[in-house]
Design a protein around this motif. Structure first.
Motif, PDB file in Angstrom:
ATOM      1  N   CYS A   1      58.932   6.260  98.596  1.00  0.00           N
ATOM      2  CA  CYS A   1      58.892   7.722  97.367  1.00  0.00           C
ATOM      3  C   CYS A   1      61.106   7.740  97.656  1.00  0.00           C
ATOM      4  O   CYS A   1      61.943   6.837  98.104  1.00  0.00           O
ATOM      5  CB  CYS A   1      58.048   8.263  97.032  1.00  0.00           C
TER       6      CYS A   1
ATOM      7  N   ALA B   1      60.936  17.834  95.928  1.00  0.00           N
ATOM      8  CA  ALA B   1      60.306  19.200  95.902  1.00  0.00           C
ATOM      9  C   ALA B   1      61.463  20.121  96.305  1.00  0.00           C
ATOM     10  O   ALA B   1      61.399  21.183  96.005  1.00  0.00           O
ATOM     11  CB  ALA B   1      58.947  19.501  97.731  1.00  0.00           C
TER      12      ALA B   1
ATOM     13  N   ALA C   1      62.870  11.048  99.299  1.00  0.00           N
ATOM     14  CA  ALA C   1      62.842  12.386  99.848  1.00  0.00           C
ATOM     15  C   ALA C   1      64.531  12.133 100.580  1.00  0.00           C
ATOM     16  O   ALA C   1      65.773  12.046 101.300  1.00  0.00           O
ATOM     17  CB  ALA C   1      62.004  11.873 101.017  1.00  0.00           C
TER      18      ALA C   1
ATOM     19  N   ASP D   1      55.455  17.314  99.593  1.00  0.00           N
ATOM     20  CA  ASP D   1      55.662  18.384  98.768  1.00  0.00           C
ATOM     21  C   ASP D   1      54.675  19.827  99.541  1.00  0.00           C
ATOM     22  O   ASP D   1      55.578  20.717  98.389  1.00  0.00           O
ATOM     23  CB  ASP D   1      54.853  17.198  97.415  1.00  0.00           C
TER      24      ASP D   1
HETATM   25  O1  MRU Z   1      57.041  13.416  91.645  1.00  0.00           O
HETATM   26  P1  MRU Z   1      58.303  13.725  92.451  1.00  0.00           P
HETATM   27  O2  MRU Z   1      59.650  12.066  92.063  1.00  0.00           O
HETATM   28  O3  MRU Z   1      58.892  15.144  92.613  1.00  0.00           O
HETATM   29  O4  MRU Z   1      58.022  13.424  93.692  1.00  0.00           O
HETATM   30  C1  MRU Z   1      58.409  13.552  94.687  1.00  0.00           C
HETATM   31  C2  MRU Z   1      57.951  13.360  96.265  1.00  0.00           C
HETATM   32  O5  MRU Z   1      56.845  12.706  96.246  1.00  0.00           O
HETATM   33  C3  MRU Z   1      58.953  13.328  97.557  1.00  0.00           C
HETATM   34  O6  MRU Z   1      58.949  12.679  98.936  1.00  0.00           O
HETATM   35  C4  MRU Z   1      58.845  14.804  98.124  1.00  0.00           C
HETATM   36  O7  MRU Z   1      59.107  16.091  96.832  1.00  0.00           O
HETATM   37  C5  MRU Z   1      59.730  15.099  99.387  1.00  0.00           C
HETATM   38  S1  MRU Z   1      61.469  14.999  98.346  1.00  0.00           S
HETATM   39  C6  MRU Z   1      63.097  15.627  99.525  1.00  0.00           C
END
Ligand code: MRU
Length: 344
Positions: free
Chosen positions: A154, A47, A156, A234
């Motif tokens: 994921c 994000a 972050a 996000d």
């Molecule tokens: O589809 P992505 O890789 O953009 O998704 C990213 C995430 O879901 C992250 O956990 C989120 O953006 C937080 S990033 C600090």
């Protein structure tokens, strides 16, 4: 040392995250359309990082513009903003960053001055994000005790932000404070941000990391091996409901059932007071090939029906605390995010 994204005066450079962990390839975009495509196609993702990429893309469009008349220039730039707003729908940081750029465009009276201001603003958004992440780390590490094993989902990390990371920033901060921390990184199907990016980042930092498949999370929680879960976000709605990578909701339920604290680490730019609750968050649907193929290898029958929502919503009641750069909202289900509206 790697970087997520960089402003290079006549280009926007970024690490191509699709190639990780096998290759470290940097892309240098001299055209803003290519920057928008890079966001769409996940060269850059996460994000805060896509917000920074959009801001730099808009600055690039401004620098490259040949339009001389201020009103034409403003119309052109607002169209560029619209293009970036169409790249990905869920992460509110994207729209937050575009709005910062739009504010400059809307009050501009001189083309050259506006170009300079847009470049400065994009650089500022980037720099600020790194500082914000360090502050999130300062608030957040207090929740991670020496000897903890932390599960994350994921990515972050540094590569989802301007640098350092939100959820991984908290882990980094705990390590920097001398705590012995182990991390369980979930692989994060279908796009494997956990396996490809989180594991890569933490391994590079020498942080004790174990990669697990997503469906192993409950097993390790039940065995008592996980002390807390920490993820990014996000978009956080006014009532504290939080959109994050698909599968985060499942992790939150597993954590709840096993009485494991579940933390969300995010900058204020992820808080969206205009979205009342999780039901109003637009969930991006991505190409089904991300599910049908892994790294180019087909793993599902041709023609099978497939769904690929990129995010899900974790209800506020499953979240123990939201950690921001302005402090921590404990038990967000009781308080929502209203206490931080004023400081945004
Ligand atoms: O589809 P992505 O890789 O953009 O998704 C990213 C995430 O879901 C992250 O956990 C989120 O953006 C937080 S990033 C600090």
């Amino acid at each position: 040392m790697y970087y997520t994204i960089q402003w290079d005066e006549t280009a926007v450079s970024m690490l191509d995250q699709r190639m990780l962990p096998v290759q470290e390839v940097y892309r240098h975009y001299t055209n803003y359309h290519d920057v928008a495509d890079a966001i769409r196609s996940m060269v850059v993702r996460g994000a805060p990082a896509i917000g920074i990429a959009a801001a730099m893309g808009i600055a690039l469009a401004a620098v490259k513009s040949k339009t001389g008349a201020i009103n034409d220039f403003k119309s052109e730039m607002l169209r560029v903003c619209q293009l970036f707003a169409s790249t990905r729908p869920t992460a509110v940081n994207l729209f937050w960053a575009i709005n910062r750029m739009k504010n400059i465009i809307e009050r501009a009276e001189d083309v050259e001055k506006c170009k300079n201001e847009l470049v400065s603003e994009a650089k500022k958004i980037h720099q600020e994000d790194i500082e914000i992440n360090k502050k999130i780390g300062e608030y957040g590490h207090k929740y991670i005790e020496d000897g903890f094993t932390v599960m994350t989902y994921c990515n972050a990390g540094a590569l989802a932000t301007g640098g350092y990371g939100t959820a991984l920033g908290v882990i980094r901060s705990a390590v920097e404070h001398g705590k012995q921390i182990k991390v369980y990184a979930c692989e994060t199907r279908p796009y494997l941000q956990g396996a490809r990016i989180t594991a890569w980042e933490l391994f590079k930092d020498g942080i004790d990391t174990t990669l697990i498949c997503d469906n192993m999370a409950g097993h390790f929680m039940k065995k008592g091996e996980i002390h807390c879960v920490i993820v990014g976000a996000d978009r956080i709605a006014a009532n504290g409901d939080t959109a994050n990578k698909i599968g985060t909701y499942t992790m939150s339920i597993l954590a709840k059932v096993h009485s494991i604290p579940f933390y969300v680490a995010a900058p204020l730019s992820t808080l969206d007071p205009d979205t009342p609750d999780g039901n109003s968050i637009v969930i991006e649907e991505r190409n089904i090939d991300e599910v049908a193929y892994i790294q180019g290898v087909q793993i599902a029958p041709e023609g099978i029906f497939i769904k690929n929502p990129a995010f899900d919503v974790t209800p506020a009641e499953n979240i123990t605390a939201i950690i921001t750069e302005h402090g921590v909202i404990e038990n967000p289900a009781a308080t929502g995010i209203a206490s931080l509206f004023g400081v945004r």
